[in-house]
Design an enzyme around this catalytic site. Structure first.
Site, PDB file in Angstrom:
ATOM      1  N   TYR A   1       0.864  -1.177   0.000  1.00 51.64           N
ATOM      2  CA  TYR A   1       0.000   0.000   0.000  1.00 51.64           C
ATOM      3  C   TYR A   1       0.905   1.233   0.000  1.00 51.64           C
ATOM      4  CZ  TYR A   1      -3.925  -3.014   1.258  1.00 51.64           C
ATOM      5  OH  TYR A   1      -4.895  -3.978   1.261  1.00 51.64           O
TER       6      TYR A   1
ATOM      7  N   ALA B   1      -5.846  -3.255   6.807  1.00 52.61           N
ATOM      8  CA  ALA B   1      -5.916  -3.836   5.470  1.00 52.61           C
ATOM      9  C   ALA B   1      -5.098  -5.121   5.400  1.00 52.61           C
ATOM     10  CB  ALA B   1      -5.385  -2.832   4.452  1.00 52.61           C
ATOM     11  N   CYS B   2      -5.497  -5.986   4.468  1.00 53.76           N
ATOM     12  CA  CYS B   2      -4.729  -7.194   4.181  1.00 53.76           C
ATOM     13  C   CYS B   2      -4.884  -7.487   2.694  1.00 53.76           C
ATOM     14  CB  CYS B   2      -5.172  -8.358   5.064  1.00 53.76           C
ATOM     15  SG  CYS B   2      -6.867  -8.919   4.786  1.00 53.76           S
ATOM     16  N   HIS B   3      -4.926  -8.758   2.312  1.00 52.25           N
ATOM     17  CA  HIS B   3      -5.023  -9.105   0.896  1.00 52.25           C
ATOM     18  C   HIS B   3      -6.461  -9.018   0.377  1.00 52.25           C
ATOM     19  CE1 HIS B   3      -3.754 -10.755  -2.909  1.00 52.25           C
ATOM     20  NE2 HIS B   3      -4.692 -11.687  -2.824  1.00 52.25           N
TER      21      HIS B   3
ATOM     22  N   ALA C   1      -6.197  -5.556  -0.542  1.00 56.46           N
ATOM     23  CA  ALA C   1      -5.309  -5.172  -1.641  1.00 56.46           C
ATOM     24  C   ALA C   1      -5.932  -5.453  -2.999  1.00 56.46           C
ATOM     25  CB  ALA C   1      -3.972  -5.904  -1.519  1.00 56.46           C
TER      26      ALA C   1
END
Length: 102
Positions: A37, A64-66, A92
């Site tokens: 990011y 946030a993550c994938h 993401a």
């Protein structure tokens, strides 16, 4: 207070407006090495509980993550601990899909 969901375009708009967004990326370092990011602070999910002192208490944390699963788990735990938290819907994958075309 439970965490809220936030769309990537909303976070992008905040960044474009100069808002000081704290984006907590809970992916593993190898995932971050492949794609990061633009303003993310990486603390892998398994380390978040031990590294709470690195998180701000005076503003919202966008987690946030994938794709959103790990970040939802982190957002829930952080919310339970008293942090003001938003989960980046779709992670993401959604962030990359919402990239403005150049």
């Amino acid at each position: 207070m439970p965490y809220r969901e936030v769309e990537s375009d909303v976070v992008r708009a905040r960044l474009a407006n100069g808002e000081d967004v704290f984006l907590l990326d809970v992916r593993e370092p190898d995932e971050v090495a492949e794609w990061a990011y633009p303003v993310g602070v990486n603390i892998p999910l398994g380390q978040v509980g031990d590294r709470l002192s690195e998180l701000p208490t005076d503003r919202t944390i966008v987690v946030a993550c994938h794709v959103g699963g790990r970040s939802a788990a982190a957002a829930s735990a952080l919310s339970d601990a008293g942090y003001d938290v938003e989960n980046l819907t779709g992670g993401a994958v959604a962030w990359a899909a919402s990239e403005p075309e150049s």
